[in-house]
Design an enzyme around this catalytic site. Structure first.
Site, PDB file in Angstrom:
ATOM      1  CG  ASP A 153     -12.206-105.305  97.378  1.00 29.87           C
ATOM      2  OD1 ASP A 153     -12.384-106.538  97.367  1.00 29.87           O
ATOM      3  OD2 ASP A 153     -11.625-104.695  96.458  1.00 29.87           O
ATOM      4  CE1 TYR A 160      -7.359-102.264  92.785  1.00 32.52           C
ATOM      5  CE2 TYR A 160      -8.444-102.217  94.921  1.00 32.52           C
ATOM      6  CZ  TYR A 160      -8.435-102.601  93.595  1.00 32.52           C
ATOM      7  OH  TYR A 160      -9.494-103.311  93.102  1.00 32.52           O
ATOM      8  CE  LYS A 216      -9.939-106.987  94.414  1.00 31.36           C
ATOM      9  NZ  LYS A 216      -9.707-105.774  95.224  1.00 31.36           N
ATOM     10  CG  HIS A 271      -6.320-107.852  90.786  1.00 27.79           C
ATOM     11  ND1 HIS A 271      -5.760-106.749  91.400  1.00 27.79           N
ATOM     12  CD2 HIS A 271      -7.532-107.428  90.331  1.00 27.79           C
ATOM     13  CE1 HIS A 271      -6.594-105.718  91.310  1.00 27.79           C
ATOM     14  NE2 HIS A 271      -7.661-106.099  90.668  1.00 27.79           N
ATOM     15  CB  SER A 317     -17.553 -92.786  97.833  1.00 25.02           C
ATOM     16  OG  SER A 317     -17.708 -91.376  97.941  1.00 25.02           O
ATOM     17  CB  VAL A 318     -12.652 -90.174  99.093  1.00 18.14           C
ATOM     18  CG1 VAL A 318     -11.750 -91.310  98.658  1.00 18.14           C
ATOM     19  CG2 VAL A 318     -12.843 -89.175  97.950  1.00 18.14           C
ATOM     20  NE  ARG A 340     -22.735 -89.816  96.273  1.00 19.00           N
ATOM     21  CZ  ARG A 340     -22.323 -89.327  95.101  1.00 19.00           C
ATOM     22  NH1 ARG A 340     -21.588 -90.064  94.284  1.00 19.00           N
ATOM     23  NH2 ARG A 340     -22.659 -88.096  94.745  1.00 19.00           N
ATOM     24  CG  ASN A 350     -22.405 -95.224  98.118  1.00 20.31           C
ATOM     25  OD1 ASN A 350     -23.229 -94.702  97.370  1.00 20.31           O
ATOM     26  ND2 ASN A 350     -21.100 -95.123  97.920  1.00 20.31           N
TER      27      ASN A 350
END
Length: 279
Positions: free
Chosen positions: A50, A55, A80, A113, A236-237, A241, A245
């Site tokens: 996404d 962004y 978006k 958006h 998350s990068v 994590r 997730n």
């Protein structure tokens, strides 16, 4: 890191397109870090990404897809429309820019958006989105941050029902009325800010459920989303994590757990109010 063996459920949208219920969000990931984050997630078994024009990391998303070696047709990509590109012709032109940056001939989902109601452009924009679906450059189209009044305006003045509405949704802002509107009109609910920018992770109720199930607080909240039927894509990068997730399909919250989380509703937004935000 080994890929997950988890099979992520898919949800059928109102036009027959299917979307993985769980994915990776790339909001606030810098362009230079996005390709690595996307490639790593795809290696772990993620198949839903996404992003958004605002962004400024669509190019990194496309590069991560190419680096991963996963076939494009196996990945669900959402982008978006930027707020300053609302209107009929600008919305179409903006998608062409996204396709170029992503390095693909189509996106799986294209969203408005924000409604930006004072600008009175979202209906004209949606008519462009109707044309985009017919062109095949988006397999499905939808909206983000739309309230019932905005959705009603689309229903009154256009023919196409949005496939999804992506909204802020977490235990402190559960959006029960809006989710019910979605159910009644065949619109899938997508949740952004699913853990309230981390605010819910220290909640005593959430921590208690994490202890009960032997999971992290984030996993409990993400599992709650899935059981509600929400489509969810935490950001998350951190590889550990990202792996943690998606590891939420081996346990289930019971009815008492769900009721406990329901009591956390506080009407608390971490983001803008769609009725007043004008970009």
């Amino acid at each position: 890191m080994a890929p997950t063996t988890t099979t992520v459920p898919e949800i059928e949208l109102n036009n027959g397109t299917t979307i993985p219920q769980f994915g990776l969000g790339v909001f606030q990931i810098p362009e230079e870090d996005t390709a690595e984050a996307v490639r790593g997630a795809l290696e772990l078994g993620y198949r839903h990404l996404d992003t958004a024009q605002m962004y400024r990391n669509e190019q990194g998303v496309g590069e991560g897809i190419r680096q991963s070696g996963v076939p494009r047709e196996d990945i669900f990509v959402t982008t978006k429309l930027a707020n300053d590109a609302q209107g009929h012709d600008p919305a179409i032109t903006a998608l062409e820019g996204s396709l170029q940056r992503l390095g693909t001939d189509y996106v799986d989902l294209y969203l408005i958006h924000w409604p930006l109601p004072a600008k009175h452009l979202y209906v004209k924009t949606w008519r462009a989105f109707e044309e985009i679906t017919r062109s095949g450059k988006a397999r499905a189209v939808g909206v983000s941050n739309f309230q019932p009044a905005h959705l009603d305006a689309l229903a009154e003045k256009t023919d196409l029902v949005p496939a999804v509405n992506q909204i802020e949704l977490h235990p402190y802002l559960q959006q029960a009325e809006l989710r019910e509107y979605h159910r009644a009109h065949g619109i899938a609910t997508e949740a952004w800010s699913p853990i309230a920018q981390g605010e819910v992770l220290g909640d005593d109720v959430v921590k208690g459920l994490a202890d009960k199930h032997g999971k992290s607080a984030a996993q409990v909240v993400l599992r709650w989303h899935v059981q509600l039927g929400n489509i969810v894509f935490p950001k998350s990068v951190t590889p550990d994590r990202v792996k943690e997730n998606i590891d939420i399909f081996d346990f289930e919250l019971d009815a008492d757990d769900l009721k406990a989380i329901e009591t956390l509703e506080a009407g608390h937004r971490t983001g803008f109010d769609p009725d007043t935000f004008e970009g």
